[in-house]
Motif scaffolding. Structure first.
Motif, PDB file in Angstrom:
ATOM      1  N   GLY A  88      -0.571  13.325  -6.290  1.00 43.00           N
ATOM      2  CA  GLY A  88      -1.703  13.719  -7.121  1.00 43.00           C
ATOM      3  C   GLY A  88      -1.786  13.006  -8.258  1.00 43.00           C
ATOM      4  O   GLY A  88      -2.086  13.527  -9.177  1.00 43.00           O
ATOM      5  N   TYR A 120       0.730   3.267  -3.306  1.00 46.27           N
ATOM      6  CA  TYR A 120      -0.383   3.829  -3.447  1.00 46.27           C
ATOM      7  C   TYR A 120      -0.539   5.177  -2.761  1.00 46.27           C
ATOM      8  O   TYR A 120      -1.204   6.304  -3.152  1.00 46.27           O
ATOM      9  CB  TYR A 120      -1.761   2.805  -3.567  1.00 46.27           C
ATOM     10  CG  TYR A 120      -1.524   1.783  -4.310  1.00 46.27           C
ATOM     11  CD1 TYR A 120      -2.174   2.146  -5.619  1.00 46.27           C
ATOM     12  CD2 TYR A 120      -1.291   0.487  -4.110  1.00 46.27           C
ATOM     13  CE1 TYR A 120      -2.123   0.775  -6.619  1.00 46.27           C
ATOM     14  CE2 TYR A 120      -0.997  -0.454  -4.821  1.00 46.27           C
ATOM     15  CZ  TYR A 120      -1.656  -0.388  -6.281  1.00 46.27           C
ATOM     16  OH  TYR A 120      -1.695  -1.250  -7.064  1.00 46.27           O
ATOM     17  N   GLU A 121      -0.285   5.139  -1.554  1.00 49.66           N
ATOM     18  CA  GLU A 121      -0.319   6.230  -0.745  1.00 49.66           C
ATOM     19  C   GLU A 121       0.784   7.448  -1.079  1.00 49.66           C
ATOM     20  O   GLU A 121       0.207   8.539  -1.078  1.00 49.66           O
ATOM     21  CB  GLU A 121       0.296   5.891   0.673  1.00 49.66           C
ATOM     22  CG  GLU A 121      -1.041   4.860   1.229  1.00 49.66           C
ATOM     23  CD  GLU A 121      -0.329   4.421   2.901  1.00 49.66           C
ATOM     24  OE1 GLU A 121       0.762   4.832   3.205  1.00 49.66           O
ATOM     25  OE2 GLU A 121      -1.081   3.656   3.367  1.00 49.66           O
ATOM     26  N   SER A 126       0.873  -1.151   0.126  1.00 52.79           N
ATOM     27  CA  SER A 126      -0.035   0.182   0.041  1.00 52.79           C
ATOM     28  C   SER A 126       0.926   1.347   0.102  1.00 52.79           C
ATOM     29  O   SER A 126       0.368   2.343  -0.204  1.00 52.79           O
ATOM     30  CB  SER A 126      -0.808  -0.074   1.210  1.00 52.79           C
ATOM     31  OG  SER A 126      -0.137   0.036   2.478  1.00 52.79           O
ATOM     32  N   HIS A 138      -3.053  10.693 -11.212  1.00 48.94           N
ATOM     33  CA  HIS A 138      -4.255  10.195 -11.543  1.00 48.94           C
ATOM     34  C   HIS A 138      -4.324   8.491 -11.572  1.00 48.94           C
ATOM     35  O   HIS A 138      -3.561   8.022 -11.851  1.00 48.94           O
ATOM     36  CB  HIS A 138      -4.684  10.658 -13.316  1.00 48.94           C
ATOM     37  CG  HIS A 138      -6.131  10.310 -13.366  1.00 48.94           C
ATOM     38  ND1 HIS A 138      -6.569   9.426 -13.848  1.00 48.94           N
ATOM     39  CD2 HIS A 138      -7.053  11.497 -13.320  1.00 48.94           C
ATOM     40  CE1 HIS A 138      -7.682   9.604 -14.063  1.00 48.94           C
ATOM     41  NE2 HIS A 138      -8.024  10.682 -13.988  1.00 48.94           N
ATOM     42  N   PRO A 139      -5.673   8.042 -10.753  1.00 43.72           N
ATOM     43  CA  PRO A 139      -5.816   6.610 -10.701  1.00 43.72           C
ATOM     44  C   PRO A 139      -5.375   5.892 -11.832  1.00 43.72           C
ATOM     45  O   PRO A 139      -4.785   4.682 -12.005  1.00 43.72           O
ATOM     46  CB  PRO A 139      -7.104   6.403 -10.263  1.00 43.72           C
ATOM     47  CG  PRO A 139      -7.364   7.698  -9.414  1.00 43.72           C
ATOM     48  CD  PRO A 139      -6.908   9.026 -10.347  1.00 43.72           C
ATOM     49  N   LYS A 146      -0.861   8.756  -4.298  1.00 48.89           N
ATOM     50  CA  LYS A 146      -2.140   9.693  -3.683  1.00 48.89           C
ATOM     51  C   LYS A 146      -1.754  11.128  -3.133  1.00 48.89           C
ATOM     52  O   LYS A 146      -2.370  12.257  -3.497  1.00 48.89           O
ATOM     53  CB  LYS A 146      -3.029   8.864  -2.833  1.00 48.89           C
ATOM     54  CG  LYS A 146      -4.284   9.797  -2.377  1.00 48.89           C
ATOM     55  CD  LYS A 146      -5.171   8.872  -1.445  1.00 48.89           C
ATOM     56  CE  LYS A 146      -6.503   9.557  -0.956  1.00 48.89           C
ATOM     57  NZ  LYS A 146      -7.239   8.700   0.056  1.00 48.89           N
TER      58      LYS A 146
END
Length: 332
Positions: free
Chosen positions: A235, A228-229, A225, A237-238, A232
């Motif tokens: 910023g 992903y943190e 994780s 984009h997913p 995020k």
């Protein structure tokens, strides 16, 4: 520094270099010996399994290949005569044999087309379903259990259910499409040559997508994780995170799912035979071999078809594994 001291220093350096090379050679030799011992232990544990596999699969495969070189039939297996490669290809005022049969090449094309389209759709939909099930929402456990229902139903049972649903007279699929105005007249999904292949692909995708999603979901559960943190916080984009981070990390699991599904699709029989029987528009290599063996009772010709089916599956598997290994090696 005197000449003697300089020579002494050079000799010390040379000695240290020799000692270092000797130590490195000793470590390499020890590592080679350990690897050799591991290989011997691996073969020792694999030998019983290989013996059982040779008895269970090797002997029937050899017998099938032998029958493909004879004129054996179901009524006279013991009285078969050796005819060489005549079942495969022979010239006698024209080319005869399985390799000269247009229906065989049609079945090869049908099998490869079915495999390519169905496995591709299952891979894409499996990843999408796995991403949805990996998200946190209420009732996620129930949805995961419900997802496995199509995969858990026996193939023949699910194919028969879909055969009733796709019936042109009283099938619910035509009823729904007529109700919303998509079609003006009932469609013969399993009888129309232009629709039957897409019908069996749809049924296979419905059944096998949960298998791919399950393997991909297991890979998603093991992803760290931290990345992903960080993405995020930065910023990102997913969608970019998925293609740059998630997809490369789940590629090994996706490759395993694809190879298993490709092997199943290449030897597909039950779902197509239940839905369309011996129709030429959907006939696969397995159905062709079954037709020669059972309906025409030509064991030699059917064994030749089965042997070619095995060789094609083996070739596709080797090529796929080679390309997959090169891709993973290049990424690493």
């Amino acid at each position: 520094m005197t000449v003697r001291e300089s020579q002494s220093a050079l000799s010390d350096n040379a000695r240290y270099a020799r000692d270092g090379r000797a130590s490195g050679s000793l470590r390499r030799e020890r590592g080679t010996r350990v690897r050799r011992q591991r290989v011997r232990a691996a073969w020792l544990f694999l030998t019983p399994m290989l013996i059982v596999l040779a008895a269970v699969a090797g002997w029937p495969l050899f017998r099938t290949f032998w029958f493909s070189l004879t004129d054996a039939s179901l009524s006279s297996l013991e009285g078969a005569h050796f005819i060489g490669l005549e079942n495969y290809l022979v010239f006698d005022n024209g080319w005869y044999g399985i390799l000269a049969d247009p229906l065989w090449w049609q079945s090869v094309w049908n099998t490869l087309y079915f495999t390519l389209v169905s496995v591709s759709l299952e891979a894409v939909l499996g990843v999408i379903v796995a991403l949805v099930l990996n998200a946190h929402f209420r009732g996620r456990t129930l949805v995961r259990a419900a997802m496995l229902i199509p995969w858990a139903i026996p193939t023949v049972v699910s194919a028969k259910i879909w055969a009733w649903m796709l019936n042109d007279q009283f099938g619910i699929i035509n009823h729904m499409l007529l109700g919303i105005g998509v079609i003006d007249a009932p469609l013969s999904w399993t009888a129309d040559a232009s629709l039957s292949m897409w019908a069996v692909i749809m049924v296979d995708v419905w059944k096998a997508t949960p298998f791919v999603a399950l393997l991909v979901l297991a890979a998603l559960q093991m992803l760290p994780s931290d990345c992903y943190e960080a993405a995020k916080v930065d910023g990102i984009h997913p969608v970019r995170v998925f293609f740059r981070v998630t997809l490369p990390l789940i590629t090994p699991a996706l490759l395993v799912a694809v190879i298993f599904r490709a092997l199943d699709a290449l030897r597909v029989f039950d779902v197509i035979y239940v839905l369309t029987s011996n129709a030429a528009s959907t006939m696969t290599m397995s159905i062709y071999a079954r037709q020669q063996l059972v309906e025409f009772q030509d064991v030699g010709y059917g064994s030749a078809a089965s042997t070619l089916l095995f060789m094609i599956i083996a070739l596709v598997t080797v090529v796929y594994l080679y390309l997959g290994r090169r891709q993973l090696g290049g990424e690493s």
